[in-house]
Design a protein around this motif. Structure first.
Motif, short mmCIF file in Angstrom:
data_model
loop_
_atom_site.label_atom_id
_atom_site.label_comp_id
_atom_site.label_asym_id
_atom_site.label_seq_id
_atom_site.Cartn_x
_atom_site.Cartn_y
_atom_site.Cartn_z
N MET A 162 51.97 69.88 22.09
CA MET A 162 53.16 69.13 21.73
C MET A 162 53.47 69.46 20.27
O MET A 162 52.66 69.17 19.39
CB MET A 162 52.93 67.62 21.87
CG MET A 162 52.44 67.18 23.22
SD MET A 162 53.70 67.37 24.48
CE MET A 162 52.76 66.98 25.94
N VAL A 163 54.60 70.13 20.04
CA VAL A 163 55.00 70.49 18.68
C VAL A 163 56.20 69.63 18.30
O VAL A 163 57.26 69.73 18.91
CB VAL A 163 55.35 71.99 18.57
CG1 VAL A 163 55.84 72.32 17.17
CG2 VAL A 163 54.13 72.84 18.92
N LEU A 164 56.00 68.76 17.33
CA LEU A 164 57.02 67.80 16.93
C LEU A 164 57.73 68.24 15.66
O LEU A 164 57.13 68.90 14.80
CB LEU A 164 56.39 66.44 16.67
CG LEU A 164 56.07 65.53 17.85
CD1 LEU A 164 55.25 66.21 18.92
CD2 LEU A 164 55.39 64.28 17.39
N PHE A 165 58.99 67.83 15.54
CA PHE A 165 59.68 67.98 14.26
C PHE A 165 60.69 66.87 14.09
O PHE A 165 61.18 66.29 15.05
CB PHE A 165 60.34 69.36 14.12
CG PHE A 165 61.52 69.60 15.04
CD1 PHE A 165 62.80 69.31 14.62
CD2 PHE A 165 61.33 70.12 16.31
CE1 PHE A 165 63.89 69.53 15.46
CE2 PHE A 165 62.40 70.35 17.15
CZ PHE A 165 63.69 70.05 16.73
N CYS A 166 60.97 66.56 12.82
CA CYS A 166 62.00 65.60 12.45
C CYS A 166 62.91 66.30 11.45
O CYS A 166 63.03 67.52 11.49
CB CYS A 166 61.38 64.32 11.88
SG CYS A 166 60.39 64.60 10.38
#
Length: 127
Positions: free
Chosen positions: A84-88
């Motif tokens: 799971m690769v998250l970004f904001c």
């Protein structure tokens, strides 16, 4: 009572989580090795656009949607076997979100350093 600042929370999270750069994330997407998850709010996407091949799950719904019993898994939108690769927008919310997912038991989870700002300057396509 001592209340921790956001800087302290992020600093503590950064010591425990995996951070990758936008180029590494792009390669993972190209190689079909991850779920790219945009945790920005809907109004942010409306202003700046979405990242191609990303799934939008706002930060407020992340733990709910990443529960393995959720519709996201049941309908095949996310692959639990992939990272799971998250970004904001800039990396603060995603750092805290990765720590929360680790607390849920996720082991293959990371966030993109510099968030959407870094992504928009990389090979990713904004749609």
């Amino acid at each position: 009572m001592t209340v921790k600042s956001i800087q302290t929370l992020v600093s503590e999270a950064m010591q425990e989580i995996k951070t990758i750069n936008a180029d590494d994330a792009h390669k993972m997407v190209e190689d079909n090795e991850c779920n790219l998850i945009d945790i920005r709010e809907a109004r942010e996407l409306e202003k700046t656009g979405s990242v191609e091949n990303s799934v939008h799950i706002s930060r407020g719904m992340l733990e709910i949607f990443l529960d393995p019993n959720s519709v996201y898994f049941q309908k095949g939108k996310l692959d639990q076997n992939k990272e799971m690769v998250l970004f904001c927008a800039g990396g603060v919310r995603s750092a805290l979100a990765v720590k929360a997912l680790k607390n849920m038991g996720y082991e293959k989870v990371s966030h993109i350093e510099g968030g959407f700002g870094a992504i928009s300057q990389s090979k990713f396509k904004i749609v």
